[in-house]
Design an enzyme around this catalytic site. Structure first.
Site, PDB file in Angstrom:
ATOM      1  N   TYR A  25       0.912  -1.122   0.030  1.00  0.00           N
ATOM      2  CA  TYR A  25      -0.034   0.075   0.115  1.00  0.00           C
ATOM      3  C   TYR A  25       0.851   1.255  -0.128  1.00  0.00           C
ATOM      4  O   TYR A  25       0.742   2.224   0.681  1.00  0.00           O
ATOM      5  CB  TYR A  25      -1.104   0.050   1.050  1.00  0.00           C
ATOM      6  CG  TYR A  25      -2.276   0.758   0.985  1.00  0.00           C
ATOM      7  CD1 TYR A  25      -3.139   0.505   0.190  1.00  0.00           C
ATOM      8  CD2 TYR A  25      -2.206   2.034   1.762  1.00  0.00           C
ATOM      9  CE1 TYR A  25      -4.369   1.314  -0.136  1.00  0.00           C
ATOM     10  CE2 TYR A  25      -3.492   2.964   1.704  1.00  0.00           C
ATOM     11  CZ  TYR A  25      -4.489   2.420   0.771  1.00  0.00           C
ATOM     12  OH  TYR A  25      -5.436   3.180   0.506  1.00  0.00           O
ATOM     13  N   GLN A  28       2.259   2.864  -5.801  1.00  0.00           N
ATOM     14  CA  GLN A  28       1.271   2.091  -6.651  1.00  0.00           C
ATOM     15  C   GLN A  28       0.284   1.598  -5.917  1.00  0.00           C
ATOM     16  O   GLN A  28      -1.125   1.618  -6.447  1.00  0.00           O
ATOM     17  CB  GLN A  28       2.297   1.286  -7.624  1.00  0.00           C
ATOM     18  CG  GLN A  28       3.113   1.777  -8.552  1.00  0.00           C
ATOM     19  CD  GLN A  28       2.474   2.462  -9.475  1.00  0.00           C
ATOM     20  OE1 GLN A  28       1.223   2.159 -10.113  1.00  0.00           O
ATOM     21  NE2 GLN A  28       3.348   3.522 -10.257  1.00  0.00           N
ATOM     22  N   GLN A  86      10.010  -9.165  -3.504  1.00  0.00           N
ATOM     23  CA  GLN A  86       8.808  -9.899  -3.628  1.00  0.00           C
ATOM     24  C   GLN A  86       9.296 -11.315  -3.720  1.00  0.00           C
ATOM     25  O   GLN A  86       8.269 -11.992  -3.251  1.00  0.00           O
ATOM     26  CB  GLN A  86       8.650  -9.465  -5.153  1.00  0.00           C
ATOM     27  CG  GLN A  86       7.963  -8.071  -5.310  1.00  0.00           C
ATOM     28  CD  GLN A  86       7.592  -7.934  -6.717  1.00  0.00           C
ATOM     29  OE1 GLN A  86       7.400  -8.572  -7.667  1.00  0.00           O
ATOM     30  NE2 GLN A  86       7.241  -6.565  -7.222  1.00  0.00           N
ATOM     31  N   HIS A 108       5.354  -4.707 -12.850  1.00  0.00           N
ATOM     32  CA  HIS A 108       6.886  -4.607 -13.530  1.00  0.00           C
ATOM     33  C   HIS A 108       7.367  -6.163 -13.618  1.00  0.00           C
ATOM     34  O   HIS A 108       6.990  -7.017 -12.600  1.00  0.00           O
ATOM     35  CB  HIS A 108       7.759  -3.771 -12.691  1.00  0.00           C
ATOM     36  CG  HIS A 108       9.329  -3.683 -12.994  1.00  0.00           C
ATOM     37  ND1 HIS A 108       9.727  -3.702 -14.591  1.00  0.00           N
ATOM     38  CD2 HIS A 108      10.674  -3.827 -12.347  1.00  0.00           C
ATOM     39  CE1 HIS A 108      10.830  -3.599 -14.451  1.00  0.00           C
ATOM     40  NE2 HIS A 108      11.517  -3.593 -13.106  1.00  0.00           N
ATOM     41  N   ASP A 191      12.814  -0.992 -19.568  1.00  0.00           N
ATOM     42  CA  ASP A 191      12.393  -0.268 -18.265  1.00  0.00           C
ATOM     43  C   ASP A 191      13.787  -0.038 -17.615  1.00  0.00           C
ATOM     44  O   ASP A 191      14.065   1.215 -17.224  1.00  0.00           O
ATOM     45  CB  ASP A 191      11.440  -0.784 -17.431  1.00  0.00           C
ATOM     46  CG  ASP A 191      11.056   0.231 -16.227  1.00  0.00           C
ATOM     47  OD1 ASP A 191      10.448   0.927 -16.439  1.00  0.00           O
ATOM     48  OD2 ASP A 191      11.729  -0.359 -15.215  1.00  0.00           O
ATOM     49  N   GLU A 195      15.836   3.563 -17.392  1.00  0.00           N
ATOM     50  CA  GLU A 195      16.146   4.233 -15.841  1.00  0.00           C
ATOM     51  C   GLU A 195      17.690   4.578 -15.730  1.00  0.00           C
ATOM     52  O   GLU A 195      18.097   5.429 -15.110  1.00  0.00           O
ATOM     53  CB  GLU A 195      15.844   3.374 -15.068  1.00  0.00           C
ATOM     54  CG  GLU A 195      14.069   3.278 -14.774  1.00  0.00           C
ATOM     55  CD  GLU A 195      13.781   1.967 -13.753  1.00  0.00           C
ATOM     56  OE1 GLU A 195      12.548   1.882 -13.543  1.00  0.00           O
ATOM     57  OE2 GLU A 195      14.603   1.276 -13.553  1.00  0.00           O
ATOM     58  N   SER A 252      14.562  29.243 -28.177  1.00  0.00           N
ATOM     59  CA  SER A 252      15.186  30.239 -29.084  1.00  0.00           C
ATOM     60  C   SER A 252      15.868  29.629 -30.007  1.00  0.00           C
ATOM     61  O   SER A 252      16.545  28.494 -29.884  1.00  0.00           O
ATOM     62  CB  SER A 252      16.201  31.259 -28.470  1.00  0.00           C
ATOM     63  OG  SER A 252      17.096  30.532 -27.892  1.00  0.00           O
TER      64      SER A 252
END
Length: 339
Positions: A25, A28, A86, A108, A191, A195, A252
Site C-alpha cells: 500500500y 502504486q 517480492q 513490473h 525499463d 532508468e 530560441s
C-alpha cells in the site's frame, strides 16, 4: 506498431464477482486500490502484519489482511511491493496458497524475467504497468483521465488472462489513455535500460556535471541550479507534449543551434552508444539483477553510501534552499512513499 487497447476493448464486468488483493500500500499500491474500488471492483489489501501501511489502508476504508490470508481470499493477486522483496514474500506468503484458477499480477516484470518468482502452471500471470508514479495514477484517475499503461500476459492458464488484465487496467484508468501490448521480458529490459542510461542515471550525472562546471568556473550556485536542473522540467514537458520538434520550436534559435553544435561534444555519440550497449548487455544477461539482489542481501552498503553522497551534494543543498523561497514550493504532488 505494437497493438494498442482502449476503453472500448476492455470489459470491467470481467472482474464482477472476483476479489482483487493488492499486496502493498505504497505509491502504486494505494493508487491501484483506490482506483479499482472507485471503478466498482471488490478490493482487499494484503500487508505485513503491523507494518506502517496497515493503518493507512484501514483509514482509507479497506479490509486489510496478512498477505497469506489475502491470497487465500482473492481471485487476482497484484504484487506491488519493491522488486527486491517480492521473491521472499512470494515463497513464504503467496506460493503455498496460489491455487489453480487464480491470477497473479505484477506492475513490473523484474521477478518473472529473472525467474526469481516461478508461478505454477495452473494460474494466470499478467502485467498491468502504468507508465507513471502512483500519485499520478491516482490524480489522473480522479481528474477523469488516465496514465498510459503496458499489458503483458506471461501465462494464460484460464484462457481469459487478457480479459482480466484489460479489465484491471481499465479499472485503474489506464484504458482512458491507451494500453500498449508488450512482453514481461521486453518491459523489464527496456525499463531498466531507460532508468539507468537516460531517465535516472544519465540525467542525474548530466545535471551534476553541468552544475559543477558552472560553480567551479565561479558562477553563483543558484544560477547553476536554475540553468542545469530546474529548467530540465520545462524542456521535458515540451518534449512530452510534442516531441523534440515542438521543444525546438518553443526555445530560441540560439538554444537550438547550441543543441546541434554542443550536444555531441558533451555526449560523443559513438562512445556513449557503446557504453549504453554495455549497460544493456548487463541487463539482458542478468548481471545487473544479480548485483542488485546481492546488494540487498549484503546490507545495501554501496547503495546507502551513494544515496548519502547525493544528499550532501551542493546541487541538492542549493536546490532545497531555493525551493524553500519559491512561491510554488507547496504546489507539488510529489509522492515519495515506497511501493
Amino acid at each position: 506498431m505494437a497493438k494498442m487497447y482502449y476503453e472500448k476493448d476492455c470489459d470491467l464486468s470481467k472482474l464482477d464477482g472476483k476479489v482483487v488483493a493488492i499486496i502493498g500500500y505504497g505509491s502504486q499500491g494505494h493508487a491501484h486500490a483506490l482506483n479499482l474500488r472507485d471503478s466498482g471492483v471488490n478490493v482487499i489489501i494484503g500487508l505485513r502484519k503491523n507494518g506502517k501501511s496497515w493503518p493507512l489502508a484501514e483509514k482509507d476504508g479497506f479490509e486489510v489482511y496478512p498477505v497469506s490470508e489475502a491470497t487465500q481470499k482473492a481471485d487476482v493477486i497484484m504484487i506491488l511491493i519493491n522488486d527486491e522483496a517480492q521473491a521472499d514474500m512470494y515463497k513464504k506468503d503467496i506460493e503455498p496458497y496460489l491455487t489453480e484458477g487464480k491470477a497473479l499480477a505484477f506492475a513490473h516484470g523484474f521477478n518473472i524475467r529473472y525467474q526469481l518468482i516461478v508461478p505454477p502452471a495452473g494460474v494466470d500471470v499478467f502485467m498491468a504497468a502504468p507508465k507513471g508514479p502512483g500519485h499520478t495514477v491516482r490524480s489522473q484517475y480522479t481528474a477523469g483521465k488516465g496514465v498510459p499503461s503496458l499489458i503483458a500476459v506471461e501465462q494464460n492458464a484460464s484462457g481469459k488472462a487478457y480479459d482480466i488484465a484489460l479489465a484491471y487496467i481499465a479499472g485503474i484508468g489506464g484504458a482512458r489513455a491507451g494500453i500498449l501490448e508488450t512482453t514481461m521480458n521486453e518491459e523489464t529490459e527496456t525499463d531498466l535500460f531507460g532508468e539507468q542510461t537516460v531517465l535516472c542515471g544519465g540525467l542525474v550525472d548530466l545535471m551534476r556535471c553541468g552544475f559543477e562546471t558552472l560553480v567551479e568556473a565561479g558562477y553563483a550556485p543558484e544560477n547553476a541550479y536554475f540553468e542545469c536542473i530546474h529548467e530540465v522540467k520545462l524542456i521535458v514537458d515540451l518534449i512530452n507534449k510534442g516531441g523534440v520538434a515542438a521543444m525546438n520550436f518553443s526555445i530560441s534559435d540560439t538554444a537550438e543551434f547550441g543543441e546541434y553544435v554542443s550536444g555531441p561534444r558533451v555526449l560523443p555519440y559513438e562512445e556513449t552508444k557503446k557504453n549504453m550497449k554495455a549497460v544493456l548487455r548487463d541487463i539482458q544477461d542478468g548481471t545487473f539483477a544479480g548485483r542488485w539482489m546481492a546488494e540487498n542481501k549484503n546490507g545495501r552498503t554501496f547503495f546507502n553510501s551513494k544515496r548519502a553522497e547525493v544528499a550532501k551534494h551542493p546541487m541538492e543543498v542549493v536546490g532545497k534552499e531555493l525551493r524553500e523561497h519559491m512561491l510554488w514550493k507547496n504546489d507539488s504532488d510529489l509522492d515519495t512513499a515506497s511501493t
